[in-house]
Structure formats: structure tokens, C-alpha cells
Write a protein that holds these residues in place. Sequence first.
Motif, mmCIF file in Angstrom:
data_model
loop_
_atom_site.group_PDB
_atom_site.id
_atom_site.type_symbol
_atom_site.label_atom_id
_atom_site.label_comp_id
_atom_site.label_asym_id
_atom_site.label_seq_id
_atom_site.Cartn_x
_atom_site.Cartn_y
_atom_site.Cartn_z
ATOM 1 N N ASN A 127 0.827 -1.220 0.000
ATOM 2 C CA ASN A 127 0.000 0.000 0.000
ATOM 3 C C ASN A 127 0.853 1.259 0.000
ATOM 4 O O ASN A 127 0.408 2.319 -0.416
ATOM 5 N N ILE A 128 2.073 1.156 0.516
ATOM 6 C CA ILE A 128 2.960 2.331 0.537
ATOM 7 C C ILE A 128 3.818 2.351 -0.726
ATOM 8 O O ILE A 128 4.002 3.394 -1.348
ATOM 9 N N GLN A 129 4.360 1.209 -1.101
ATOM 10 C CA GLN A 129 5.275 1.143 -2.247
ATOM 11 C C GLN A 129 5.076 -0.201 -2.969
ATOM 12 O O GLN A 129 5.607 -1.220 -2.536
ATOM 13 N N PRO A 130 4.317 -0.173 -4.078
ATOM 14 C CA PRO A 130 4.098 -1.442 -4.794
ATOM 15 C C PRO A 130 5.343 -1.926 -5.533
ATOM 16 O O PRO A 130 5.403 -3.084 -5.946
ATOM 17 N N TYR A 131 6.337 -1.030 -5.723
ATOM 18 C CA TYR A 131 7.544 -1.407 -6.474
ATOM 19 C C TYR A 131 8.779 -1.277 -5.592
ATOM 20 O O TYR A 131 9.597 -0.354 -5.762
ATOM 21 N N PRO A 132 8.952 -2.191 -4.653
ATOM 22 C CA PRO A 132 10.110 -2.060 -3.750
ATOM 23 C C PRO A 132 11.430 -2.346 -4.453
ATOM 24 O O PRO A 132 11.447 -2.874 -5.572
ATOM 25 N N GLU A 133 12.517 -1.999 -3.779
ATOM 26 C CA GLU A 133 13.851 -2.271 -4.311
ATOM 27 C C GLU A 133 14.637 -3.044 -3.256
ATOM 28 O O GLU A 133 14.440 -2.854 -2.058
ATOM 29 N N SER A 134 15.484 -3.952 -3.731
ATOM 30 C CA SER A 134 16.227 -4.785 -2.784
ATOM 31 C C SER A 134 17.518 -5.255 -3.449
ATOM 32 O O SER A 134 17.865 -4.821 -4.552
ATOM 33 N N ALA A 135 18.237 -6.153 -2.745
ATOM 34 C CA ALA A 135 19.454 -6.712 -3.324
ATOM 35 C C ALA A 135 19.096 -7.565 -4.538
ATOM 36 O O ALA A 135 19.735 -7.487 -5.595
ATOM 37 N N SER A 136 18.077 -8.394 -4.388
ATOM 38 C CA SER A 136 17.643 -9.300 -5.454
ATOM 39 C C SER A 136 16.122 -9.224 -5.581
ATOM 40 O O SER A 136 15.481 -8.452 -4.867
ATOM 41 N N ASP A 137 15.563 -10.048 -6.457
ATOM 42 C CA ASP A 137 14.114 -9.938 -6.696
ATOM 43 C C ASP A 137 13.327 -10.963 -5.880
ATOM 44 O O ASP A 137 12.340 -11.515 -6.347
ATOM 45 N N ILE A 138 13.780 -11.226 -4.668
ATOM 46 C CA ILE A 138 13.101 -12.236 -3.844
ATOM 47 C C ILE A 138 12.053 -11.557 -2.974
ATOM 48 O O ILE A 138 12.372 -10.720 -2.126
ATOM 49 N N GLU A 139 10.826 -11.969 -3.221
ATOM 50 C CA GLU A 139 9.695 -11.292 -2.589
ATOM 51 C C GLU A 139 9.567 -11.677 -1.126
ATOM 52 O O GLU A 139 9.811 -12.822 -0.752
ATOM 53 N N ALA A 185 20.836 -2.288 10.318
ATOM 54 C CA ALA A 185 21.216 -3.441 9.488
ATOM 55 C C ALA A 185 20.649 -4.725 10.084
ATOM 56 O O ALA A 185 21.216 -5.799 9.909
ATOM 57 N N ALA A 186 19.537 -4.595 10.811
ATOM 58 C CA ALA A 186 18.908 -5.765 11.454
ATOM 59 C C ALA A 186 17.458 -5.909 10.963
ATOM 60 O O ALA A 186 17.007 -5.153 10.103
ATOM 61 N N HIS A 187 16.776 -6.895 11.512
ATOM 62 C CA HIS A 187 15.320 -7.082 11.348
ATOM 63 C C HIS A 187 14.843 -7.155 9.904
ATOM 64 O O HIS A 187 13.686 -6.805 9.619
ATOM 65 N N GLY A 188 15.708 -7.539 8.986
ATOM 66 C CA GLY A 188 15.246 -7.787 7.617
ATOM 67 C C GLY A 188 15.038 -6.566 6.744
ATOM 68 O O GLY A 188 14.424 -6.668 5.680
ATOM 69 N N SER A 196 22.164 -10.929 4.034
ATOM 70 C CA SER A 196 21.680 -12.311 4.078
ATOM 71 C C SER A 196 21.777 -13.006 2.708
ATOM 72 O O SER A 196 21.297 -12.476 1.700
ATOM 73 N N ARG A 197 22.334 -14.189 2.717
ATOM 74 C CA ARG A 197 22.452 -14.966 1.471
ATOM 75 C C ARG A 197 21.080 -15.294 0.878
ATOM 76 O O ARG A 197 20.929 -15.469 -0.308
ATOM 77 N N ARG A 198 20.086 -15.391 1.764
ATOM 78 C CA ARG A 198 18.755 -15.757 1.318
ATOM 79 C C ARG A 198 18.115 -14.672 0.440
ATOM 80 O O ARG A 198 17.448 -14.956 -0.543
ATOM 81 N N THR A 199 18.353 -13.427 0.832
ATOM 82 C CA THR A 199 17.718 -12.325 0.101
ATOM 83 C C THR A 199 18.685 -11.641 -0.866
ATOM 84 O O THR A 199 18.278 -10.801 -1.656
ATOM 85 N N ASN A 200 19.967 -11.987 -0.756
ATOM 86 C CA ASN A 200 20.967 -11.401 -1.666
ATOM 87 C C ASN A 200 21.545 -12.518 -2.519
ATOM 88 O O ASN A 200 22.375 -13.295 -2.053
ATOM 89 N N GLN A 201 21.089 -12.580 -3.757
ATOM 90 C CA GLN A 201 21.613 -13.615 -4.658
ATOM 91 C C GLN A 201 22.293 -12.976 -5.855
ATOM 92 O O GLN A 201 22.313 -13.513 -6.957
ATOM 93 N N ARG A 202 22.875 -11.800 -5.601
ATOM 94 C CA ARG A 202 23.543 -11.057 -6.673
ATOM 95 C C ARG A 202 24.815 -11.776 -7.113
ATOM 96 O O ARG A 202 25.457 -12.455 -6.314
ATOM 97 N N ASP A 247 20.212 -20.597 5.629
ATOM 98 C CA ASP A 247 20.941 -19.965 4.526
ATOM 99 C C ASP A 247 20.792 -18.456 4.534
ATOM 100 O O ASP A 247 20.774 -17.823 3.484
ATOM 101 N N GLY A 248 20.611 -17.858 5.701
ATOM 102 C CA GLY A 248 20.461 -16.409 5.763
ATOM 103 C C GLY A 248 21.749 -15.759 6.226
ATOM 104 O O GLY A 248 22.743 -15.727 5.492
ATOM 105 N N PHE A 249 21.735 -15.259 7.458
ATOM 106 C CA PHE A 249 22.880 -14.565 8.039
ATOM 107 C C PHE A 249 23.177 -15.281 9.353
ATOM 108 O O PHE A 249 22.354 -15.287 10.267
ATOM 109 N N SER A 250 24.356 -15.908 9.445
ATOM 110 C CA SER A 250 24.628 -16.779 10.589
ATOM 111 C C SER A 250 25.320 -16.028 11.726
ATOM 112 O O SER A 250 25.823 -14.913 11.538
#
Length: 428
Positions: A127-139, A185-188, A196-202, A247-250
Motif C-alpha cells: 500500500n505504501i510502495q508497490p515497487y520495492p527495491e532490494s538486493a535481489s528480486d526475492i519477494e 542493518a537488522a530485522h530484515g 543475508s544470502r537468502r535475500t541477496n543472490q547477486r 541460509d540467511g545470516f549466521s
Amino acid sequence: MSRTAHILAQPIMFPFSGKIAKNRFMKSAMSERLATFSTYDSDERGQPTEELIRLYDTWSRGDIGILITGNIQIKHDHLEATGNAIIDWDLPSDYVDEFSKLARAAKARGSLVIGQLSHPGRQVSINIQPYPESASDIEQPPAGGVVFGRPSPLTRPAIQDIVDRFAFSACVLHQAGFDGVQLHAAHGFLLAQFLSRRTNQRKDEFGGTLANRSRLLFQIIAAIRTTVNDPKFIISVKLNSQDFTQDGFSANESREIAMRLEQAGVDLIELSGGTYELAISSSHSAQERTPAVAREAYFLDFAEQLRPHIKRTKVAVTGGFRSAAIMAKAVDERAADIIGLGRPLTAEPLLVKELIAGEKTQAKGDKFPEGQLIRMAAAASQIAEIGNGMDITDFDNGFNVSRFLAKLQKEMPATMSEALSSHNSIRR
Ligand SMILES: Cc1cc2nc3c(=O)[nH]c(=O)nc-3n(C[C@H](O)[C@H](O)[C@H](O)COP(=O)(O)O)c2cc1C
């Protein structure tokens, strides 16, 4: 003064800036949602209000060594929530004045004030931002009734833009009289998404190895140093001790980053954990199965292991502290230099003063059923009450709890209400 109070009342000096906090207490960042917001006119967003200033004036009376603000966003269209404070060069420049008023209120009685800077990345409501930006395209999967859009991976120039925006925001806070900044740099949120390897697959220099995944964080620190150009300005980082995902951040990676943050001259590392997705940053879930004493300070075990590897940087631990004895033990045994408190300070803004004076030895309890989302909502409503100069609802009173729960059920969208009830039943 009791030994407990004496330990907690000791001042502490930050090694790189030389700034001194008057005691070992820190109010951790809590999103206040008290800045201006307009859906259509972005120039009307993110400005500190009288309510926000009143809130910090109240906390400043509580003798808290360090006040960290709730997350301030660096882009006006990428928010953690409506009502976030924002510092964005696209917004009118008289914002500096407003942040100065906030700094003055927070510092009026000798607390250090640090502004938490953040970008939500993929963790922004559709509702705030339908087009977010991140490291990778993992929803991000829906959580707590909130739905998230599929993110676009940031391009290299867009990453540089983000680095510059963090540095700009830090500069504004410096000019406004803040003692420092904390990078969230916490809480996702975005910086955690890169870590996190899980959300960063660059596949480029911002993905893959830990050195690459942390490149954005360290580039921001370097840019703040250069732009602010004041060795007395505190740089702090809030870091997950781990994100509790596969497989996230250990925990080992977190330790490695903490050691490098020290080398980069970071004064204060705040340890927390989890992601919004897991709602574990403020959850007792793992601790509910452990004895009562061990429940306090969820991330203390990790801090104890980290300690021998960190020589100068000060370590704050946040999450679950409720009794002065356990707080003092953590400081005395050098597991934590600083005690971070969130929800106890929305229920009792003057708690620290009362603990130091020996008038109290314990934070107020509450009569909520299990379930941390409800407790977060309750803390958020207390923040709004303090900001509006109202009496703070006492949730240690069963009647107030029932009334609050009934109000939540009535006002919440059905999805949120469902999420809360399933969350509760899982916890039970
Ligand atoms: C209403 C609310 C808002 C929060 N907003 C933020 C935030 O903006 N940034 C952040 O790093 N943590 C945020 N947190 C997490 C707290 O800083 C803290 O880590 C968490 O509440 C656990 O500490 P506690 O058990 O002392 O409450 C928030 C917590 C609450 C209750």
C-alpha cells in the motif's frame, strides 16, 4: 546506592568519538509514526511534529544515557510505515530546523541522541510502495496481514545513490545537533537484505561472499565519515546476532561483521536478531521454553561469545531485559556494555531514573496473552499516547488489556486480525 544501581549508573565513553553516555541505559529505536504523512503530496511527508518532540522531551526526563530515534527513512517513497520521519534531499530543506528541535528536546537533560537511518528494501507494505527495491528480486512473504510487492534488484548506480542518501541524511542530523547515527542493518530491512544470502543472490561485487554482501554497509560508513567529517560524530550499527533463517545470516558471519565494524571505527554495535518475516526481533518464542531468568535478553548468549573478539567498540544488547538485577549482571560480567530497552520505556518512560534511584527493580509486566505482535501494537499505542500528552494505558491491568484487544479486533483489517489469532495459537 545499591550495587545493581551503581553498576548501571556508570558512565561510558565511546572509543572513537570520545563521547560519553551518562549511564548504561539506551532507549532502542522504536518507530514512532508521529511524523507528517500525506499519500498524495510527498512534500508533506516525514516532518517531525509537535507530538514527536513531546515524546522525546518526555524520554529526556527519564535519565536515559542514549536515546536512539525510531527508523528515519532516507527516501520519501520507501517507508517502513506511514508517519516515519524522513530525510530526503527531494523534500523541502527546512526539515533541518525541525530535526534541530527534536535534537534539542532529546538532549535537554544530558542524554546522547542518535538518529537511526534505514531503508526498508523489500519490507515495505504494497500500500505504501508497490515497487520495492532490494538486493535481489526475492519477494517477502505476507506477514502480520501485510502484503509486499516483488522487489527489483538495485542497479549499481541506484546502490551508489543509496550510499549518498545515507551520507546526506547523516549530515543533516549532524547539522541538526545529533550526537550520531545508527545504521539499521537488522530485522530484515535493506541493509540486512544485502547481508543475508537468502535475500541477496547477486552475482556482482555486492553479492556472494560475506565481504561482498557487506560492501554496501561499509561503503555507507565510509561515505558518512567523509561527508560529515567530524571525528566526534558517533557511528553505530544495529546488527542481527543471526536472522534465524536457513541460509540467511549466521552467528559466525555476524561476529565477522562486528569485528570489521570495529576496524571501521564504529563506536557502538547494538545486537538484536531475526526478521520481520519471523517477527522474532521482539519474540519470546525460543525463550518460552527456557527458565524464567534465561528469558531476559534474548541475544545475550551471542554477545558473550562476541565479547573476546571486540576490544574497543561498545556493545549494546536489546530484547527482553526487564529486571535491574539481570541488566546489572550482563554489564558486570561484560556480556554487554549497554542495556537496550524498547517496550519497557513506552510503558514507563521514567523507568531508568527509577531503577537508578532504587525506587524500582523491575519493569512493569503486562496481562497480554502470548503473542508479540500484540505487544508491539500496544507499545505503538503508548508511544502515540505519550506524544499526544495523554495518560499512558497500564497494560498490567486486565481490564485495559481486554479493552485494547477488543479495539484492535474492531479496527484491524480482517487479514491482520487473522494473522494475530493464528500467531497467538502458534505461540500457545
Ligand atoms: C513499536 C515498536 C517499534 C519498533 N521500531 C523499531 C525501529 O524503528 N528500529 C529498530 O531497530 N527496532 C525497532 N523496534 C525493535 C526494538 O528496538 C527492540 O529491538 C525490541 O522491541 C526488543 O526490545 P524490548 O524487548 O526491550 O522491547 C521496535 C519495537 C517496537 C515495540
